[in-house]
Design an enzyme around this catalytic site. Structure first.
Site, PDB file in Angstrom:
ATOM      1  CB  SER A 155     -72.033   8.284  15.449  1.00 58.72           C
ATOM      2  OG  SER A 155     -72.612   8.666  16.657  1.00 58.72           O
ATOM      3  CG  ASP A 323     -65.699  10.621  19.878  1.00 60.44           C
ATOM      4  OD1 ASP A 323     -66.409  11.062  20.799  1.00 60.44           O
ATOM      5  OD2 ASP A 323     -66.157  10.007  18.900  1.00 60.44           O
ATOM      6  CG  HIS A 353     -69.031  11.897  18.157  1.00 63.25           C
ATOM      7  ND1 HIS A 353     -68.688  10.570  18.067  1.00 63.25           N
ATOM      8  CD2 HIS A 353     -70.307  12.001  17.698  1.00 63.25           C
ATOM      9  CE1 HIS A 353     -69.715   9.893  17.576  1.00 63.25           C
ATOM     10  NE2 HIS A 353     -70.705  10.735  17.342  1.00 63.25           N
TER      11      HIS A 353
HETATM   12  N1  HSE Z   1     -73.663  15.422  14.406  1.00 64.04           N
HETATM   13  C1  HSE Z   1     -74.015  14.057  14.252  1.00 64.04           C
HETATM   14  C2  HSE Z   1     -73.463  13.345  15.415  1.00 64.04           C
HETATM   15  C3  HSE Z   1     -74.152  12.140  15.925  1.00 64.04           C
HETATM   16  O1  HSE Z   1     -73.239  11.133  16.121  1.00 64.04           O
HETATM   17  C4  HSE Z   1     -75.505  13.912  14.048  1.00 64.04           C
HETATM   18  O2  HSE Z   1     -76.215  14.890  14.318  1.00 64.04           O
HETATM   19  O3  HSE Z   1     -75.977  12.885  13.582  1.00 64.04           O
END
Ligand code: HSE
Ligand code: ACO
EC number: 2.3.1.31
Length: 379
Positions: A155, A323, A353
């Site tokens: 991410s 995702d 995701h």
């Molecule tokens: N759940 C993750 C997802 C972010 O991509 C976070 O809070 O960092």
């Protein structure tokens, strides 16, 4: 410029504990500068004599530097990958994770003191992912790391890793970009804007200068709810909660609308919001979200292929098949534009995701074989 790390790692007894480094003043892409930047970081394992076993693990939006256990037994967010005997074996590799500039896990951010001794608050500038990479490179210099064996993340962590490989091609031998594309799309920016507005419209926000009063917790919790829906797939929410009512609550029988009971999924999102409020600063949430909005590896570098042609690293690209925030198609677009023949590894999971956090074990074999096999060991 003098760069000082206040407690350079000297022994594995410090594994998994937060350390701090002052990396000087940072000139910012969007203009202006941030003086006297401090980076918080954690390390695991030992840097070898020629500093060739260093691995940088970049955290995601609300992640901290705590990738794995260490001196403290607190669970880390990527333990499936990092630890003694794990895919990134900390008996062989020196692993470091750095809190992003703007964050609230120790690095300089909006809640830190500005030179006038007051919190930065509303005065905290826009710090792009690229700016943060420059700050991190200074920390690498201070630690004596000229080139990373690998840089990886999921991410926003993947976006940070990609930015490293393109900004400092000679410093990244291998780069894993997981669950993120080459740039934030219009839809990702749109979801992000709804989140930052949720915080800004909280009556306690006070234009970001709330540190001496109540924090904008309602806004932050709403931002997390919006984000969390995008982190999970429709199927996962359906399988987990369906149309069930939260126990002891009756969504359909309230005499007054404001007294309506909750569906389970509503209660779940309420809980996710409350949980984040306990551990995150609202201004940091805005600062980092806006940094992620800025993610575009092409900026100032030409079309995608041309921008990526700067990178000399070996790449590992991966996506979660369900995702709906960072669609696998964006990972394919990235892989196709990268130099060489780069496959996209797929995590098969209904969760969405967040699979890059919960199901990363699925990729351990491929990632290990590609980047961390025995013959890479150089102690
Ligand atoms: N759940 C993750 C997802 C972010 O991509 C976070 O809070 O960092
Ligand atoms: C202190 C720090 O350093 S934290 C830094 C580490 N965090 C990060 O790096 C961020 C990345 N991590 C994350 O985003 C998350 O932890 C993830 C994605 C890995 C996992 O998400 P989780 O929220 O743990 O998983 P999940 O979706 O299963 O939710 C479980 C929670 O929902 C609660 N829940 C489930 N159903 C309901 C319901 N109907 N109503 C209310 N709550 C509910 C559970 O009780 C559980 O609560 P708990 O977390 O307080 O124990």
């Amino acid at each position: 410029m003098t760069i000082t790390a206040t407690s350079l790692p000297t022994s594995e007894e410090q594994d998994g504990t937060v350390k701090y480094a002052r990396v000087g003043s940072l000139e910012l892409e969007a203009g202006g500068f941030l003086p006297d930047v401090v980076l918080a970081y954690e390390t695991w394992g030992k840097l070898n004599a020629d500093a060739s076993n260093a691995v940088l693990v970049e955290h995601a939006l609300t992640g901290s530097t705590h990738v794995a256990r260490g001196a403290s037994d607190e669970e880390g967010w990527w333990e499936q990958l990092v630890g003694p005997g794990a895919t990134i074996d900390t008996n062989r590799f020196f692993v470091i994770s750095i809190n992003i500039v703007g964050g609230c896990y120790g690095s300089t951010g909006p809640s830190s003191q500005a030179p006038d001794g007051k919190p930065w608050g509303s005065r905290f500038p826009l710090v792009t992912l690229r700016d943060s990479t420059v700050a991190e490179a200074r920390l690498a210099d201070a630690l004596g790391i000229r080139q990373w064996h690998a840089v990886l993340g999921g991410s926003m962590g993947g976006a940070r890793a990609l930015e490293w490989a393109v900004t400092f091609p000679n410093r990244v031998e291998r780069c894993a970009v997981i669950s993120v594309g080459a740039y934030s799309t219009a839809e990702q920016i749109a979801f992000a804007q709804a989140q930052t507005l949720a915080i800004r419209q909280d009556p306690n926000f006070n234009n970001g200068d709330y540190y001496h009063g109540p924090a904008p917790e309602t806004g932050l919790a709403l931002a997390r709810r919006i984000a969390h829906i995008t982190y999970r797939s429709a199927l996962e929410l359906d399988l987990r909660f369906g149309r069930e009512a939260q126990p002891q609550e009756k969504p359909l029988t309230a005499a007054v609308l404001g007294e309506r009971g909750r569906y389970q999924v509503e209660s779940y999102l309420d809980h996710q919001g409350t949980k984040l409020v306990r551990r995150f600063d609202a201004n940091s949430y805005i600062a980092i979200t806006e940094a992620l909005m800025s993610h575009d590896v092409r900026r100032g570098r030409g079309p995608l292929k041309e921008a990526l042609s700067r990178a000399t690293a070996q790449f590992f690209v991966a996506a979660v098949n369900s995702d709906r925030l960072y669609f696998p198609a964006q990972s394919h677009e990235l892989a196709e534009a990268l130099p060489g023949d780069v496959p996209v590894h797929i995590i098969e999971a209904p969760i969405g995701h967040d699979g890059f956090l919960t199901e990363i074990g699925q990729l351990a074999g491929q990632l290990g074989a590609a980047f961390f096999a025995e013959d890479f060991s150089r102690s």
